[in-house]
Write a protein that holds these residues in place. Structure first.
Motif, PDB file in Angstrom:
ATOM      1  N   ILE A  30       0.835  -1.204   0.000  1.00 53.86           N
ATOM      2  CA  ILE A  30       0.000   0.000   0.000  1.00 53.86           C
ATOM      3  C   ILE A  30       0.871   1.256   0.000  1.00 53.86           C
ATOM      4  O   ILE A  30       0.557   2.238  -0.661  1.00 53.86           O
ATOM      5  CB  ILE A  30      -1.024  -0.013   1.157  1.00 53.86           C
ATOM      6  N   ALA A  31       1.999   1.237   0.708  1.00 57.26           N
ATOM      7  CA  ALA A  31       2.902   2.392   0.721  1.00 57.26           C
ATOM      8  C   ALA A  31       3.475   2.632  -0.672  1.00 57.26           C
ATOM      9  O   ALA A  31       3.624   3.790  -1.103  1.00 57.26           O
ATOM     10  CB  ALA A  31       4.020   2.174   1.734  1.00 57.26           C
ATOM     11  N   LYS A  32       3.789   1.567  -1.382  1.00 57.51           N
ATOM     12  CA  LYS A  32       4.289   1.705  -2.759  1.00 57.51           C
ATOM     13  C   LYS A  32       3.224   2.329  -3.658  1.00 57.51           C
ATOM     14  O   LYS A  32       3.518   3.193  -4.472  1.00 57.51           O
ATOM     15  CB  LYS A  32       4.693   0.347  -3.319  1.00 57.51           C
ATOM     16  N   LEU A  33       1.994   1.866  -3.491  1.00 55.67           N
ATOM     17  CA  LEU A  33       0.908   2.410  -4.310  1.00 55.67           C
ATOM     18  C   LEU A  33       0.649   3.873  -3.979  1.00 55.67           C
ATOM     19  O   LEU A  33       0.369   4.676  -4.872  1.00 55.67           O
ATOM     20  CB  LEU A  33      -0.362   1.581  -4.108  1.00 55.67           C
ATOM     21  N   ILE A  34       0.739   4.230  -2.709  1.00 55.56           N
ATOM     22  CA  ILE A  34       0.536   5.629  -2.317  1.00 55.56           C
ATOM     23  C   ILE A  34       1.638   6.503  -2.919  1.00 55.56           C
ATOM     24  O   ILE A  34       1.369   7.602  -3.424  1.00 55.56           O
ATOM     25  CB  ILE A  34       0.455   5.767  -0.784  1.00 55.56           C
ATOM     26  N   GLU A  35       2.873   6.027  -2.906  1.00 62.40           N
ATOM     27  CA  GLU A  35       3.970   6.781  -3.510  1.00 62.40           C
ATOM     28  C   GLU A  35       3.752   6.921  -5.017  1.00 62.40           C
ATOM     29  O   GLU A  35       3.963   7.985  -5.589  1.00 62.40           O
ATOM     30  CB  GLU A  35       5.321   6.106  -3.214  1.00 62.40           C
TER      31      GLU A  35
ATOM     32  N   GLU B  74      -4.305   5.245 -12.086  1.00 64.50           N
ATOM     33  CA  GLU B  74      -4.179   3.791 -11.980  1.00 64.50           C
ATOM     34  C   GLU B  74      -3.856   3.353 -10.549  1.00 64.50           C
ATOM     35  O   GLU B  74      -4.446   2.404 -10.027  1.00 64.50           O
ATOM     36  CB  GLU B  74      -3.102   3.283 -12.936  1.00 64.50           C
ATOM     37  N   SER B  75      -2.931   4.053  -9.921  1.00 59.44           N
ATOM     38  CA  SER B  75      -2.537   3.675  -8.558  1.00 59.44           C
ATOM     39  C   SER B  75      -3.697   3.838  -7.576  1.00 59.44           C
ATOM     40  O   SER B  75      -3.868   3.017  -6.668  1.00 59.44           O
ATOM     41  CB  SER B  75      -1.335   4.500  -8.096  1.00 59.44           C
ATOM     42  N   ALA B  76      -4.515   4.866  -7.746  1.00 61.50           N
ATOM     43  CA  ALA B  76      -5.674   5.058  -6.863  1.00 61.50           C
ATOM     44  C   ALA B  76      -6.660   3.907  -7.043  1.00 61.50           C
ATOM     45  O   ALA B  76      -7.212   3.395  -6.065  1.00 61.50           O
ATOM     46  CB  ALA B  76      -6.352   6.391  -7.151  1.00 61.50           C
ATOM     47  N   GLN B  77      -6.868   3.488  -8.271  1.00 58.03           N
ATOM     48  CA  GLN B  77      -7.738   2.341  -8.519  1.00 58.03           C
ATOM     49  C   GLN B  77      -7.181   1.094  -7.835  1.00 58.03           C
ATOM     50  O   GLN B  77      -7.924   0.313  -7.240  1.00 58.03           O
ATOM     51  CB  GLN B  77      -7.857   2.076 -10.018  1.00 58.03           C
ATOM     52  N   LYS B  78      -5.864   0.930  -7.916  1.00 58.62           N
ATOM     53  CA  LYS B  78      -5.240  -0.240  -7.282  1.00 58.62           C
ATOM     54  C   LYS B  78      -5.336  -0.166  -5.762  1.00 58.62           C
ATOM     55  O   LYS B  78      -5.520  -1.194  -5.102  1.00 58.62           O
ATOM     56  CB  LYS B  78      -3.791  -0.377  -7.733  1.00 58.62           C
ATOM     57  N   ILE B  79      -5.233   1.029  -5.214  1.00 63.67           N
ATOM     58  CA  ILE B  79      -5.395   1.196  -3.763  1.00 63.67           C
ATOM     59  C   ILE B  79      -6.817   0.818  -3.365  1.00 63.67           C
ATOM     60  O   ILE B  79      -7.028   0.059  -2.414  1.00 63.67           O
ATOM     61  CB  ILE B  79      -5.062   2.645  -3.318  1.00 63.67           C
ATOM     62  N   HIS B  80      -7.795   1.318  -4.095  1.00 63.29           N
ATOM     63  CA  HIS B  80      -9.186   0.980  -3.793  1.00 63.29           C
ATOM     64  C   HIS B  80      -9.422  -0.524  -3.931  1.00 63.29           C
ATOM     65  O   HIS B  80     -10.076  -1.140  -3.074  1.00 63.29           O
ATOM     66  CB  HIS B  80     -10.145   1.759  -4.691  1.00 63.29           C
ATOM     67  N   ALA B  81      -8.887  -1.124  -4.985  1.00 65.24           N
ATOM     68  CA  ALA B  81      -9.049  -2.568  -5.185  1.00 65.24           C
ATOM     69  C   ALA B  81      -8.389  -3.346  -4.056  1.00 65.24           C
ATOM     70  O   ALA B  81      -8.948  -4.324  -3.545  1.00 65.24           O
ATOM     71  CB  ALA B  81      -8.473  -2.986  -6.535  1.00 65.24           C
TER      72      ALA B  81
ATOM     73  N   ILE C 113      -8.187  -1.629   8.190  1.00 70.31           N
ATOM     74  CA  ILE C 113      -8.112  -0.966   6.884  1.00 70.31           C
ATOM     75  C   ILE C 113      -7.637   0.472   7.069  1.00 70.31           C
ATOM     76  O   ILE C 113      -6.756   0.945   6.357  1.00 70.31           O
ATOM     77  CB  ILE C 113      -9.487  -0.995   6.167  1.00 70.31           C
ATOM     78  N   LEU C 114      -8.189   1.165   8.031  1.00 71.34           N
ATOM     79  CA  LEU C 114      -7.763   2.532   8.308  1.00 71.34           C
ATOM     80  C   LEU C 114      -6.287   2.561   8.677  1.00 71.34           C
ATOM     81  O   LEU C 114      -5.542   3.437   8.237  1.00 71.34           O
ATOM     82  CB  LEU C 114      -8.624   3.137   9.419  1.00 71.34           C
ATOM     83  N   ALA C 115      -5.845   1.580   9.446  1.00 69.27           N
ATOM     84  CA  ALA C 115      -4.437   1.508   9.850  1.00 69.27           C
ATOM     85  C   ALA C 115      -3.509   1.286   8.657  1.00 69.27           C
ATOM     86  O   ALA C 115      -2.368   1.741   8.664  1.00 69.27           O
ATOM     87  CB  ALA C 115      -4.255   0.397  10.876  1.00 69.27           C
ATOM     88  N   LEU C 116      -3.990   0.605   7.634  1.00 68.56           N
ATOM     89  CA  LEU C 116      -3.173   0.342   6.443  1.00 68.56           C
ATOM     90  C   LEU C 116      -2.854   1.598   5.644  1.00 68.56           C
ATOM     91  O   LEU C 116      -1.869   1.632   4.910  1.00 68.56           O
ATOM     92  CB  LEU C 116      -3.913  -0.615   5.494  1.00 68.56           C
ATOM     93  N   LEU C 117      -3.666   2.612   5.766  1.00 66.25           N
ATOM     94  CA  LEU C 117      -3.589   3.767   4.870  1.00 66.25           C
ATOM     95  C   LEU C 117      -2.383   4.669   5.077  1.00 66.25           C
ATOM     96  O   LEU C 117      -2.066   5.466   4.207  1.00 66.25           O
ATOM     97  CB  LEU C 117      -4.877   4.586   4.947  1.00 66.25           C
ATOM     98  N   GLY C 118      -1.728   4.586   6.195  1.00 71.65           N
ATOM     99  CA  GLY C 118      -0.526   5.395   6.409  1.00 71.65           C
ATOM    100  C   GLY C 118      -0.797   6.875   6.233  1.00 71.65           C
ATOM    101  O   GLY C 118      -1.661   7.446   6.895  1.00 71.65           O
ATOM    102  N   ASP C 119      -0.086   7.491   5.296  1.00 68.82           N
ATOM    103  CA  ASP C 119      -0.234   8.931   5.062  1.00 68.82           C
ATOM    104  C   ASP C 119      -1.605   9.309   4.508  1.00 68.82           C
ATOM    105  O   ASP C 119      -1.999  10.454   4.551  1.00 68.82           O
ATOM    106  CB  ASP C 119       0.847   9.432   4.109  1.00 68.82           C
ATOM    107  N   ASN C 120      -2.312   8.345   3.938  1.00 70.46           N
ATOM    108  CA  ASN C 120      -3.692   8.521   3.495  1.00 70.46           C
ATOM    109  C   ASN C 120      -3.850   9.669   2.502  1.00 70.46           C
ATOM    110  O   ASN C 120      -4.701  10.541   2.654  1.00 70.46           O
ATOM    111  CB  ASN C 120      -4.621   8.704   4.700  1.00 70.46           C
ATOM    112  N   ASP C 121      -3.037   9.659   1.461  1.00 63.44           N
ATOM    113  CA  ASP C 121      -3.076  10.712   0.442  1.00 63.44           C
ATOM    114  C   ASP C 121      -4.416  10.798  -0.292  1.00 63.44           C
ATOM    115  O   ASP C 121      -4.759  11.848  -0.809  1.00 63.44           O
ATOM    116  CB  ASP C 121      -1.962  10.496  -0.577  1.00 63.44           C
ATOM    117  N   LEU C 122      -5.151   9.704  -0.341  1.00 61.96           N
ATOM    118  CA  LEU C 122      -6.459   9.734  -0.991  1.00 61.96           C
ATOM    119  C   LEU C 122      -7.541  10.240  -0.044  1.00 61.96           C
ATOM    120  O   LEU C 122      -8.697  10.369  -0.423  1.00 61.96           O
ATOM    121  CB  LEU C 122      -6.835   8.342  -1.507  1.00 61.96           C
ATOM    122  N   GLU C 123      -7.156  10.513   1.201  1.00 57.74           N
ATOM    123  CA  GLU C 123      -8.080  11.009   2.216  1.00 57.74           C
ATOM    124  C   GLU C 123      -9.321  10.122   2.319  1.00 57.74           C
ATOM    125  O   GLU C 123     -10.458  10.569   2.222  1.00 57.74           O
ATOM    126  CB  GLU C 123      -8.456  12.462   1.943  1.00 57.74           C
ATOM    127  N   ILE C 124      -9.065   8.838   2.544  1.00 57.14           N
ATOM    128  CA  ILE C 124     -10.140   7.866   2.738  1.00 57.14           C
ATOM    129  C   ILE C 124     -10.425   7.820   4.236  1.00 57.14           C
ATOM    130  O   ILE C 124      -9.567   7.446   5.023  1.00 57.14           O
ATOM    131  CB  ILE C 124      -9.733   6.480   2.213  1.00 57.14           C
TER     132      ILE C 124
END
Length: 193
Positions: free
Chosen positions: A40-45, A113-120, A159-170
């Motif tokens: 998830i950190a890779k996808l956020i980056e 694409e990365s946001a879609q992958k994060i959501h998936a 799930i919330l804990a996985l988000l880290g920096d949470n750039d998508l503001e989920i």
């Protein structure tokens, strides 16, 4: 009184050295690659890079497409019917509102694409956790209060804990919306199957 001064000069140490106790907590990180970075950190980056470079993606990633569609072998029921069958009709308003919030988040970031992958990735986590922790309780006829507690502690909170920096503001409400998104698309059932 004993002398508590300890000299450690001239020591060559390849690991830990202390004049007293060394306390090392055990930390278990799931989903780490060999460099210690989570998927998830890779996808956020990657999302940060795509967003900064305005790199738009005109397709839908396969895994997100899977969760956005209803399985062909499942009878269609409305979200209301599904919650009613599971004895959760009182959650309908919350379910509809949070599902809509998550759907708006999907649309907001649909061209990355990365946001879609994060959501998936998050939908897959919720799907898996629900079936691992909640479905057995539903099958056993556990009280709603127990089911709701397990949903919160074992499905949503991680799930919330996985988000880290949470750039998508989920936010928590949108994570709840993911649960009802999966329910609406017949991937999650609130009643005995």
């Amino acid at each position: 009184m004993a002398n508590t001064d300890i000299s450690q000069s001239d020591n060559v140490v390849g690991g830990d050295q202390a004049g007293r106790d060394i306390n090392k907590p055990t930390v278990i990180n799931y989903g780490l690659d060999s460099s210690g970075v989570t998927q998830i950190a890779k996808l956020i980056e990657k999302f940060r890079i795509e967003r900064a470079g305005d790199q738009l993606f005109q397709q839908t990633v396969e895994k997100l497409e899977h969760y956005s569609a209803q399985p062909v072998d499942v009878q269609f029921l409305s979200l209301e019917e599904k919650l009613d069958r599971g004895g959760c009709a009182g959650q309908l308003r919350f379910a509809k509102e949070t599902k809509e919030l998550f759907t708006k988040k999907l649309v907001q970031f649909q061209y990355f694409e990365s946001a879609q992958k994060i959501h998936a990735f998050l939908l897959a986590e919720i799907y898996s956790r629900f079936h691992r922790f909640v479905s057995p309780l539903i099958a056993e006829g556990a009280p709603t209060t127990v089911i709701n507690h397990v949903v919160q502690e074992d499905v949503l909170a991680p799930i919330l804990a996985l988000l880290g920096d949470n750039d998508l503001e989920i936010y928590s409400d949108e994570i709840n919306g993911m649960l009802y998104f999966l329910t609406g698309n017949c991937h999650i059932f609130w009643h005995k199957c």
